[in-house]
Design a protein around this motif. Structure first.
Motif, PDB file in Angstrom:
ATOM      1  N   VAL A  89      12.191  55.454  15.892  1.00  0.00           N
ATOM      2  CA  VAL A  89      11.992  55.707  15.077  1.00  0.00           C
ATOM      3  C   VAL A  89      13.040  55.154  14.248  1.00  0.00           C
ATOM      4  CG1 VAL A  89      11.821  57.301  12.423  1.00  0.00           C
ATOM      5  CG2 VAL A  89      10.279  57.931  15.032  1.00  0.00           C
ATOM      6  N   ASN A  90      13.326  54.156  13.390  1.00  0.00           N
ATOM      7  CA  ASN A  90      14.579  53.839  12.277  1.00  0.00           C
ATOM      8  C   ASN A  90      14.686  54.137  11.038  1.00  0.00           C
ATOM      9  OD1 ASN A  90      12.826  52.207  11.685  1.00  0.00           O
ATOM     10  ND2 ASN A  90      13.635  50.081  10.741  1.00  0.00           N
ATOM     11  N   THR A  91      13.819  55.335  10.734  1.00  0.00           N
ATOM     12  CA  THR A  91      14.096  55.763   9.594  1.00  0.00           C
ATOM     13  C   THR A  91      15.676  57.464   9.311  1.00  0.00           C
ATOM     14  OG1 THR A  91      12.242  56.714   9.467  1.00  0.00           O
ATOM     15  CG2 THR A  91      13.505  58.218   8.200  1.00  0.00           C
ATOM     16  N   ILE A  92      16.335  56.392   8.351  1.00  0.00           N
ATOM     17  CA  ILE A  92      17.354  57.190   7.784  1.00  0.00           C
ATOM     18  C   ILE A  92      16.514  58.400   6.898  1.00  0.00           C
ATOM     19  CG2 ILE A  92      20.241  57.072   7.516  1.00  0.00           C
ATOM     20  CD1 ILE A  92      19.460  54.421   8.184  1.00  0.00           C
ATOM     21  N   ASP A  93      17.513  59.606   6.763  1.00  0.00           N
ATOM     22  CA  ASP A  93      17.379  60.605   5.893  1.00  0.00           C
ATOM     23  C   ASP A  93      18.717  61.186   6.100  1.00  0.00           C
ATOM     24  OD1 ASP A  93      14.360  60.945   6.068  1.00  0.00           O
ATOM     25  OD2 ASP A  93      14.276  62.853   7.586  1.00  0.00           O
ATOM     26  N   TYR A  94      18.773  61.534   4.563  1.00  0.00           N
ATOM     27  CA  TYR A  94      20.063  61.890   3.822  1.00  0.00           C
ATOM     28  C   TYR A  94      20.147  62.834   3.049  1.00  0.00           C
ATOM     29  CZ  TYR A  94      20.484  59.710  -0.352  1.00  0.00           C
ATOM     30  OH  TYR A  94      20.105  58.981  -1.549  1.00  0.00           O
ATOM     31  N   ILE A  95      21.294  64.131   3.067  1.00  0.00           N
ATOM     32  CA  ILE A  95      21.256  65.807   3.063  1.00  0.00           C
ATOM     33  C   ILE A  95      22.244  65.828   1.881  1.00  0.00           C
ATOM     34  CG2 ILE A  95      19.509  66.479   4.015  1.00  0.00           C
ATOM     35  CD1 ILE A  95      22.433  67.628   5.228  1.00  0.00           C
ATOM     36  N   THR A  96      22.397  67.114   1.487  1.00  0.00           N
ATOM     37  CA  THR A  96      23.658  68.101   0.775  1.00  0.00           C
ATOM     38  C   THR A  96      23.576  68.933   1.803  1.00  0.00           C
ATOM     39  OG1 THR A  96      24.046  66.617  -1.195  1.00  0.00           O
ATOM     40  CG2 THR A  96      25.123  68.189  -1.638  1.00  0.00           C
ATOM     41  N   ILE A  97      25.083  68.970   2.576  1.00  0.00           N
ATOM     42  CA  ILE A  97      24.862  69.606   3.645  1.00  0.00           C
ATOM     43  C   ILE A  97      24.793  71.621   2.750  1.00  0.00           C
ATOM     44  CG2 ILE A  97      26.729  71.127   5.122  1.00  0.00           C
ATOM     45  CD1 ILE A  97      27.669  68.190   5.801  1.00  0.00           C
ATOM     46  N   GLU A  98      24.902  71.611   1.168  1.00  0.00           N
ATOM     47  CA  GLU A  98      25.928  72.918   0.894  1.00  0.00           C
ATOM     48  C   GLU A  98      24.102  73.127   0.154  1.00  0.00           C
ATOM     49  OE1 GLU A  98      27.746  74.715   1.571  1.00  0.00           O
ATOM     50  OE2 GLU A  98      28.648  74.189   3.314  1.00  0.00           O
ATOM     51  N   ALA A  99      23.348  72.086  -0.335  1.00  0.00           N
ATOM     52  CA  ALA A  99      22.309  72.003  -0.836  1.00  0.00           C
ATOM     53  C   ALA A  99      21.297  73.211  -0.777  1.00  0.00           C
ATOM     54  CB  ALA A  99      21.714  71.165  -0.875  1.00  0.00           C
TER      55      ALA A  99
END
Length: 140
Positions: free
Chosen positions: A91-101
């Motif tokens: 898979v070449n998907t990139i997910d990004y998140i905000t750690i404290e949310a």
């Protein structure tokens, strides 16, 4: 030998993950650790977190945009990405998140090839590895 922590002692039970799994990825900042994906043995998309300063079970954080295992996790302490992995194909998907949310909207960049990250990080940091630098999980 780098920055090794010198500590003698026994481990203690910290808590339990939401699901028993293998091949998960993780990231953290100074207060929270996130564990994502993995296999049970089929791939899952669950993201869970623990608060580092207190013992206790993991809590549901949200879901990856697609189920996968052996992804790489990396963060700058505020934002993090889960990239690549298998389901069972690569898979070449990139997910990004905000750690404290919590809960967090997971942002997906499915059309960014992981080769882009290699170009951004530079070959000195990549060193021919298939995982992202500072990742907690290996890829084969």
């Amino acid at each position: 030998m780098g920055n090794m922590v010198q500590y003698e002692g026994n481990t203690q039970d910290f808590g339990n993950l939401v699901a028993t799994k293998i091949g998960c990825s993780s990231m953290s900042n100074s207060t929270r650790a996130l564990i994502a994906g993995g296999g049970t043995p089929s791939s899952i998309n669950v993201i869970e977190f623990i608060t580092i300063s207190t013992t206790g079970n993991a809590t549901d954080f949200g879901d990856l945009t697609q189920d996968r295992h052996y992804a790489s996790g990396v963060s700058n302490g505020t934002r993090g990405i889960f990239a690549g992995g298998e389901r069972p194909a690569s898979v070449n998907t990139i997910d990004y998140i905000t750690i404290e949310a919590t809960p967090t909207p997971i942002q997906r960049h499915a059309h960014i090839d992981l080769h882009f990250l290699w170009l951004a990080l530079g070959p000195q940091q990549w060193s021919g590895r298939k995982e992202l630098p500072h990742s907690s999980c290996w890829q084969h």
